[in-house]
Scaffold this motif. Structure first.
Motif, PDB file in Angstrom:
ATOM      1  N   ILE A  30       2.816 -11.041  -3.938  1.00 32.71           N
ATOM      2  CA  ILE A  30       1.705 -11.949  -4.170  1.00 32.71           C
ATOM      3  C   ILE A  30       0.611 -11.121  -4.825  1.00 32.71           C
ATOM      4  O   ILE A  30       0.129 -10.150  -4.236  1.00 32.71           O
ATOM      5  N   VAL A  31       0.238 -11.469  -6.037  1.00 35.53           N
ATOM      6  CA  VAL A  31      -0.800 -10.750  -6.764  1.00 35.53           C
ATOM      7  C   VAL A  31      -2.106 -11.501  -6.560  1.00 35.53           C
ATOM      8  O   VAL A  31      -2.176 -12.719  -6.765  1.00 35.53           O
ATOM      9  N   LEU A  32      -3.151 -10.753  -6.151  1.00 30.09           N
ATOM     10  CA  LEU A  32      -4.434 -11.356  -5.793  1.00 30.09           C
ATOM     11  C   LEU A  32      -5.587 -10.572  -6.418  1.00 30.09           C
ATOM     12  O   LEU A  32      -5.454  -9.378  -6.704  1.00 30.09           O
ATOM     13  N   PRO A  33      -6.752 -11.218  -6.589  1.00 28.70           N
ATOM     14  CA  PRO A  33      -7.861 -10.554  -7.268  1.00 28.70           C
ATOM     15  C   PRO A  33      -8.671  -9.585  -6.410  1.00 28.70           C
ATOM     16  O   PRO A  33      -9.522  -8.886  -6.939  1.00 28.70           O
ATOM     17  N   SER A  34      -8.423  -9.510  -5.087  1.00 24.01           N
ATOM     18  CA  SER A  34      -9.211  -8.589  -4.262  1.00 24.01           C
ATOM     19  C   SER A  34      -8.367  -8.023  -3.131  1.00 24.01           C
ATOM     20  O   SER A  34      -7.385  -8.633  -2.695  1.00 24.01           O
ATOM     21  N   GLN A  35      -8.784  -6.868  -2.630  1.00 25.25           N
ATOM     22  CA  GLN A  35      -8.076  -6.219  -1.539  1.00 25.25           C
ATOM     23  C   GLN A  35      -8.147  -7.057  -0.266  1.00 25.25           C
ATOM     24  O   GLN A  35      -7.159  -7.179   0.457  1.00 25.25           O
ATOM     25  N   SER A  36      -9.280  -7.666   0.009  1.00 15.96           N
ATOM     26  CA  SER A  36      -9.408  -8.452   1.236  1.00 15.96           C
ATOM     27  C   SER A  36      -8.476  -9.662   1.229  1.00 15.96           C
ATOM     28  O   SER A  36      -7.862  -9.984   2.250  1.00 15.96           O
ATOM     29  N   ARG A  37      -8.309 -10.316   0.083  1.00 16.11           N
ATOM     30  CA  ARG A  37      -7.373 -11.444   0.011  1.00 16.11           C
ATOM     31  C   ARG A  37      -5.935 -10.966   0.185  1.00 16.11           C
ATOM     32  O   ARG A  37      -5.117 -11.624   0.812  1.00 16.11           O
ATOM     33  N   ALA A  38      -5.613  -9.792  -0.376  1.00 20.10           N
ATOM     34  CA  ALA A  38      -4.266  -9.239  -0.224  1.00 20.10           C
ATOM     35  C   ALA A  38      -3.992  -8.918   1.245  1.00 20.10           C
ATOM     36  O   ALA A  38      -2.899  -9.194   1.749  1.00 20.10           O
ATOM     37  N   GLU A  39      -4.977  -8.357   1.951  1.00 20.28           N
ATOM     38  CA  GLU A  39      -4.803  -8.052   3.369  1.00 20.28           C
ATOM     39  C   GLU A  39      -4.699  -9.333   4.196  1.00 20.28           C
ATOM     40  O   GLU A  39      -3.928  -9.402   5.155  1.00 20.28           O
ATOM     41  N   ASN A  40      -5.452 -10.375   3.828  1.00 17.02           N
ATOM     42  CA  ASN A  40      -5.361 -11.655   4.525  1.00 17.02           C
ATOM     43  C   ASN A  40      -3.995 -12.308   4.313  1.00 17.02           C
ATOM     44  O   ASN A  40      -3.450 -12.932   5.230  1.00 17.02           O
ATOM     45  N   ALA A  41      -3.446 -12.179   3.113  1.00 22.47           N
ATOM     46  CA  ALA A  41      -2.105 -12.721   2.846  1.00 22.47           C
ATOM     47  C   ALA A  41      -1.070 -11.985   3.690  1.00 22.47           C
ATOM     48  O   ALA A  41      -0.169 -12.612   4.256  1.00 22.47           O
ATOM     49  N   ALA A  42      -1.201 -10.671   3.788  1.00 17.65           N
ATOM     50  CA  ALA A  42      -0.272  -9.890   4.616  1.00 17.65           C
ATOM     51  C   ALA A  42      -0.360 -10.320   6.076  1.00 17.65           C
ATOM     52  O   ALA A  42       0.664 -10.506   6.735  1.00 17.65           O
ATOM     53  N   ALA A  43      -1.566 -10.529   6.570  1.00 16.68           N
ATOM     54  CA  ALA A  43      -1.751 -10.956   7.959  1.00 16.68           C
ATOM     55  C   ALA A  43      -1.139 -12.338   8.202  1.00 16.68           C
ATOM     56  O   ALA A  43      -0.573 -12.595   9.266  1.00 16.68           O
ATOM     57  N   ALA A  44      -1.228 -13.214   7.204  1.00 15.11           N
ATOM     58  CA  ALA A  44      -0.665 -14.563   7.345  1.00 15.11           C
ATOM     59  C   ALA A  44       0.864 -14.541   7.372  1.00 15.11           C
ATOM     60  O   ALA A  44       1.479 -15.398   8.000  1.00 15.11           O
ATOM     61  N   LEU A  45       1.473 -13.573   6.707  1.00 18.57           N
ATOM     62  CA  LEU A  45       2.941 -13.504   6.655  1.00 18.57           C
ATOM     63  C   LEU A  45       3.559 -12.756   7.837  1.00 18.57           C
ATOM     64  O   LEU A  45       4.735 -12.936   8.131  1.00 18.57           O
TER      65      LEU A  45
END
Length: 128
Positions: free
Chosen positions: A56-71
């Motif tokens: 999942i490619v995202l525009p910010s580190q915080s969104r990438a970390e939130n996506a990881a937490a959701a999965l």
């Protein structure tokens, strides 16, 4: 200003969804998991051949970390700096489906035996 994710929509194999959600491959189950787990579906590019692994490619580190937490814990995840485009950082979350026992399965190779007869992958799991 965050990177404009719509710039990834460059070919006919990329599906464009509302809110600048872009997908490539059979990734709708992963979108459903993200949505159910409360991750906001906007400004992302989901890449995967199947729902067992992808990025999942995202525009910010915080969104990438939130996506990881959701999965988590259904998927093993890794967040990293994908690269810089036009002077702006783009982040990614790699994901790989876990089995019920917590092991990570191979999404493509289910059995692999080396020439010396040693089996290194059996039923999608690494043999140690």
């Amino acid at each position: 200003m965050a990177y404009d994710m719509s710039r990834f929509a460059t070919n006919r194999f990329i599906k464009v969804h509302p809110n600048t959600v872009l997908t490539h491959g059979s990734t709708e189950p992963v979108l459903s998991i993200l949505d159910v787990r409360g991750f906001e579906l906007h400004d992302l590019f989901l890449i995967g051949l199947n729902d067992s692994c992808g990025s999942i490619v995202l525009p910010s580190q915080s969104r990438a970390e939130n996506a990881a937490a959701a999965l988590e814990p259904a998927y093993e995840t890794q967040v990293y700096l994908f690269g810089s485009r036009d002077g702006e950082d783009v982040w990614a979350t790699d994901y790989t489906r876990r089995a019920l026992d917590g092991t990570t399965l191979s999404a493509f190779i289910t059995d692999l035996t080396l020439k010396d007869g040693r089996q290194v992958i059996k039923d999608g799991r690494w043999v140690r």
